[in-house]
Design a protein around this motif. Structure first.
Motif, PDB file in Angstrom:
ATOM      1  N   SER A   4      44.698  51.457  46.168  1.00  0.00           N
ATOM      2  CA  SER A   4      45.168  51.657  44.809  1.00  0.00           C
ATOM      3  C   SER A   4      46.158  50.557  44.481  1.00  0.00           C
ATOM      4  O   SER A   4      47.041  50.256  45.283  1.00  0.00           O
ATOM      5  CB  SER A   4      45.843  53.020  44.661  1.00  0.00           C
ATOM      6  OG  SER A   4      46.307  53.198  43.336  1.00  0.00           O
ATOM      7  N   PRO A   6      47.024  46.799  41.746  1.00  0.00           N
ATOM      8  CA  PRO A   6      46.570  45.789  40.790  1.00  0.00           C
ATOM      9  C   PRO A   6      45.385  45.003  41.346  1.00  0.00           C
ATOM     10  O   PRO A   6      45.123  45.017  42.546  1.00  0.00           O
ATOM     11  CB  PRO A   6      47.790  44.895  40.608  1.00  0.00           C
ATOM     12  CG  PRO A   6      48.573  45.046  41.869  1.00  0.00           C
ATOM     13  CD  PRO A   6      48.330  46.456  42.312  1.00  0.00           C
ATOM     14  N   GLN A  85      41.967  43.076  34.893  1.00  0.00           N
ATOM     15  CA  GLN A  85      43.106  43.921  34.541  1.00  0.00           C
ATOM     16  C   GLN A  85      42.788  45.387  34.809  1.00  0.00           C
ATOM     17  O   GLN A  85      41.681  45.857  34.567  1.00  0.00           O
ATOM     18  CB  GLN A  85      43.407  43.727  33.050  1.00  0.00           C
ATOM     19  CG  GLN A  85      44.609  44.462  32.551  1.00  0.00           C
ATOM     20  CD  GLN A  85      44.943  44.058  31.113  1.00  0.00           C
ATOM     21  OE1 GLN A  85      44.273  43.241  30.503  1.00  0.00           O
ATOM     22  NE2 GLN A  85      45.994  44.656  30.589  1.00  0.00           N
ATOM     23  N   ASN A  86      43.787  46.092  35.335  1.00  0.00           N
ATOM     24  CA  ASN A  86      43.736  47.547  35.416  1.00  0.00           C
ATOM     25  C   ASN A  86      45.126  48.075  35.064  1.00  0.00           C
ATOM     26  O   ASN A  86      46.013  47.293  34.690  1.00  0.00           O
ATOM     27  CB  ASN A  86      43.202  48.046  36.764  1.00  0.00           C
ATOM     28  CG  ASN A  86      44.133  47.779  37.927  1.00  0.00           C
ATOM     29  OD1 ASN A  86      45.281  47.396  37.752  1.00  0.00           O
ATOM     30  ND2 ASN A  86      43.621  47.973  39.141  1.00  0.00           N
ATOM     31  N   GLU A  87      45.344  49.361  35.205  1.00  0.00           N
ATOM     32  CA  GLU A  87      46.621  49.956  34.780  1.00  0.00           C
ATOM     33  C   GLU A  87      47.823  49.484  35.599  1.00  0.00           C
ATOM     34  O   GLU A  87      48.968  49.648  35.201  1.00  0.00           O
ATOM     35  CB  GLU A  87      46.543  51.486  34.818  1.00  0.00           C
ATOM     36  CG  GLU A  87      46.315  52.045  36.202  1.00  0.00           C
ATOM     37  CD  GLU A  87      45.990  53.528  36.193  1.00  0.00           C
ATOM     38  OE1 GLU A  87      46.464  54.220  37.106  1.00  0.00           O
ATOM     39  OE2 GLU A  87      45.258  53.977  35.290  1.00  0.00           O
ATOM     40  N   HIS A  88      47.552  48.833  36.771  1.00  0.00           N
ATOM     41  CA  HIS A  88      48.637  48.374  37.634  1.00  0.00           C
ATOM     42  C   HIS A  88      49.017  46.907  37.399  1.00  0.00           C
ATOM     43  O   HIS A  88      49.997  46.430  37.960  1.00  0.00           O
ATOM     44  CB  HIS A  88      48.270  48.567  39.111  1.00  0.00           C
ATOM     45  CG  HIS A  88      48.032  49.991  39.472  1.00  0.00           C
ATOM     46  ND1 HIS A  88      49.055  50.918  39.560  1.00  0.00           N
ATOM     47  CD2 HIS A  88      46.889  50.658  39.772  1.00  0.00           C
ATOM     48  CE1 HIS A  88      48.551  52.089  39.897  1.00  0.00           C
ATOM     49  NE2 HIS A  88      47.234  51.958  40.030  1.00  0.00           N
TER      50      HIS A  88
END
Length: 164
Positions: A4, A6, A85-88
């Motif tokens: 889990s 970035p 890009q992701n939420e991190h």
């Protein structure tokens, strides 16, 4: 890659700073990333986003991680950027494409060299293509004489094509 977090690049070796290709060819930029949740990848030509939903024509986005630019011309020489890009968080990489025109040159070869062998011995001739900007075609010819001459009246050589 991490469980889990970035986005991260899977193989930094694929991230060339620039790629040169002859005109009319295509190039395939790869932006292999991992992260959790799975990163969203967006491609840009210069500062213009490529819409992967209507990807087609000159630009094709394959499995999000690959951008193919087809039918290269000098006008395609610019920067291509992938943003993962992701939420991190996010990462990006910019490829600089230089398109060069093909300059046709004669291939550079090493060999064959003259050899002396005794009667009924085997001989091996080698011809190595050292440099060629196109796919070379190698053909072996055996010269022979007719009435003491290696050429006919039109100065064309007498030759047999040797099938290898």
């Amino acid at each position: 890659c991490i469980i889990s977090g970035p986005p991260q690049f899977k193989d930094k070796g694929e991230l060339n700073e620039w790629i040169a290709r002859p005109s009319q060819a295509s190039v395939d930029f790869k932006c292999s990333v991992c992260g959790s949740p799975e990163p969203n990848i967006t491609w840009y030509v210069g500062d213009r986003q490529i819409n992967s939903a209507v990807s087609g024509g000159k630009y094709k986005v394959k499995r999000k991680i690959s951008l193919v630019v087809e039918g290269l011309t000098k006008k395609d020489a610019t920067e291509y950027t992938c943003v993962a890009q992701n939420e991190h968080g996010f990462i990006n990489h910019t490829f600089e494409l230089k398109v060069i025109d093909r300059v046709l040159t004669k291939p550079v070869i090493h060999g064959p060299v003259n050899q002396t062998v005794t009667y009924m011995d085997d001989v091996k001739f080698e011809c190595k293509v050292v440099m060629s900007d196109l796919q070379p075609h190698i053909q072996w010819l055996k010269h022979y004489q007719v009435n003491g001459s290696f050429e006919n009246e039109n100065e064309d050589p007498y030759v047999h094509i040797i099938q290898v």
